[in-house]
Motif scaffolding. Structure first.
Motif, PDB file in Angstrom:
ATOM      1  N   GLY A 138     116.137 -21.266  -2.585  1.00 51.19           N
ATOM      2  CA  GLY A 138     115.291 -20.919  -1.446  1.00 51.19           C
ATOM      3  C   GLY A 138     116.061 -20.322  -0.285  1.00 51.19           C
ATOM      4  O   GLY A 138     117.214 -20.682  -0.025  1.00 51.19           O
ATOM      5  N   SER A 182     116.087 -21.942   5.859  1.00 50.12           N
ATOM      6  CA  SER A 182     114.972 -22.104   6.801  1.00 50.12           C
ATOM      7  C   SER A 182     115.297 -23.205   7.793  1.00 50.12           C
ATOM      8  O   SER A 182     116.279 -23.948   7.646  1.00 50.12           O
ATOM      9  N   ALA A 210     113.711 -25.879   8.062  1.00 52.44           N
ATOM     10  CA  ALA A 210     113.591 -27.150   7.346  1.00 52.44           C
ATOM     11  C   ALA A 210     114.901 -27.524   6.659  1.00 52.44           C
ATOM     12  O   ALA A 210     115.276 -28.699   6.612  1.00 52.44           O
ATOM     13  N   HIS A 211     115.614 -26.510   6.121  1.00 52.61           N
ATOM     14  CA  HIS A 211     116.917 -26.785   5.507  1.00 52.61           C
ATOM     15  C   HIS A 211     117.905 -27.303   6.549  1.00 52.61           C
ATOM     16  O   HIS A 211     118.662 -28.247   6.288  1.00 52.61           O
ATOM     17  N   ALA A 228     117.051 -30.821   7.439  1.00 55.54           N
ATOM     18  CA  ALA A 228     117.431 -31.739   6.354  1.00 55.54           C
ATOM     19  C   ALA A 228     118.922 -32.046   6.417  1.00 55.54           C
ATOM     20  O   ALA A 228     119.352 -33.181   6.162  1.00 55.54           O
ATOM     21  N   VAL A 282     112.503 -35.145   4.227  1.00 60.65           N
ATOM     22  CA  VAL A 282     112.054 -33.945   3.529  1.00 60.65           C
ATOM     23  C   VAL A 282     111.084 -34.324   2.427  1.00 60.65           C
ATOM     24  O   VAL A 282     111.118 -35.452   1.910  1.00 60.65           O
ATOM     25  N   ASP A 283     110.205 -33.374   2.081  1.00 59.49           N
ATOM     26  CA  ASP A 283     109.294 -33.637   0.974  1.00 59.49           C
ATOM     27  C   ASP A 283     110.015 -33.374  -0.350  1.00 59.49           C
ATOM     28  O   ASP A 283     111.157 -32.910  -0.383  1.00 59.49           O
ATOM     29  N   LEU A 288     111.257 -29.668  -1.037  1.00 65.19           N
ATOM     30  CA  LEU A 288     112.446 -29.290  -0.282  1.00 65.19           C
ATOM     31  C   LEU A 288     113.654 -30.089  -0.761  1.00 65.19           C
ATOM     32  O   LEU A 288     114.773 -29.569  -0.827  1.00 65.19           O
ATOM     33  N   LYS A 289     113.440 -31.339  -1.112  1.00 66.89           N
ATOM     34  CA  LYS A 289     114.532 -32.169  -1.610  1.00 66.89           C
ATOM     35  C   LYS A 289     115.156 -31.536  -2.854  1.00 66.89           C
ATOM     36  O   LYS A 289     116.384 -31.494  -2.999  1.00 66.89           O
ATOM     37  N   ASP A 322     115.100 -28.341  -3.668  1.00 70.64           N
ATOM     38  CA  ASP A 322     115.782 -27.107  -3.304  1.00 70.64           C
ATOM     39  C   ASP A 322     117.096 -27.395  -2.585  1.00 70.64           C
ATOM     40  O   ASP A 322     118.095 -26.703  -2.793  1.00 70.64           O
ATOM     41  N   VAL A 323     117.123 -28.435  -1.753  1.00 72.81           N
ATOM     42  CA  VAL A 323     118.370 -28.833  -1.088  1.00 72.81           C
ATOM     43  C   VAL A 323     119.400 -29.246  -2.125  1.00 72.81           C
ATOM     44  O   VAL A 323     120.585 -28.892  -2.023  1.00 72.81           O
ATOM     45  N   ARG A 343     123.515 -20.157   1.607  1.00 68.69           N
ATOM     46  CA  ARG A 343     123.585 -21.579   1.266  1.00 68.69           C
ATOM     47  C   ARG A 343     125.005 -22.050   0.962  1.00 68.69           C
ATOM     48  O   ARG A 343     125.265 -23.261   0.955  1.00 68.69           O
TER      49      ARG A 343
END
Length: 201
Positions: free
Chosen positions: A48, A51, A53-54, A57, A63-64, A67-68, A70-71, A108
């Motif tokens: 991803g 963002s 959100a990243h 996190a 995180v949901d 997202l978890k 993707d992290v 990333r």
């Protein structure tokens, strides 16, 4: 020795950059039988885009599940990059730059305290010692000396981005003009493949 093989083209079997990156990896395998290869296909398994959100996190915000996951994918990509002695990247030129999925991956793995840090005199790359080979494909001609060189935001960006991380051993294997007719495509690919053997020495 560990090699990270990253592809970013969306063209599958028709991709020149994928063909060239596979050729480079095969050459290294031939020279180093004990080579451990990690494969990352950013078109098949995209990471991803960075963002807010990243970033939250990373600071410990909840995180949901999506997202978890993707992290975790991004962390695995960072770990694989840090562990690699050699990095081979298939990087086509899309609209004068790199594919967005490749840019997302670079975002990333560009992590303060991990791959670079800020010192008293500015940023310091922490990834020196890695060998980076980028297989570059271009529909037109954008190399130095060509009229279109000024709009090359593909190779110039990649050199700057990885230089920022401290990597100075960077080689480009380039096939350009691949959209300028069948003969030009064949000649560009053949010329690029002649360069791979020397890089694995």
């Amino acid at each position: 020795m560990k090699l990270l093989h990253v592809d970013s083209s969306i063209l599958g079997q028709g991709s020149v950059s994928r063909d060239l990156s596979a050729d480079v990896v095969a050459t290294f395998r031939g020279r180093h039988p004990d080579l451990a290869v990690i494969r990352l296909d950013l078109a098949a398994t995209p990471i991803g885009h960075l963002s807010a959100a990243h970033l939250a996190a990373a600071q410990g915000a909840p995180v949901d599940d999506a997202l978890k996951a993707d992290v975790a994918l991004g962390q695995a990509a960072l770990d694989d990059f840090l562990a690699a002695d050699i990095v081979v990247i298939g990087a086509p030129m899309y609209n004068l730059g790199v594919p967005s999925q490749l840019k997302a991956w670079i975002d990333r793995i560009s992590v303060a305290g991990k791959t670079f840090r800020y010192g008293a005199d500015g940023p310091v790359g922490l990834c020196g010692g890695k060998k980076l080979i980028i297989t570059s494909s271009r529909g037109g001609v954008y190399s130095e000396g060509s009229p279109a060189a000024v709009v090359d935001h593909q190779e110039t960006y990649l050199k700057a981005a990885f230089g920022f991380l401290g990597i100075t051993d960077i080689a480009f294997i380039r096939a350009e003009g691949v959209a300028m007719g069948p003969q030009a495509r064949r000649e560009a690919i053949a010329s690029a493949k002649k360069e791979t053997a020397a890089l694995a020495a």
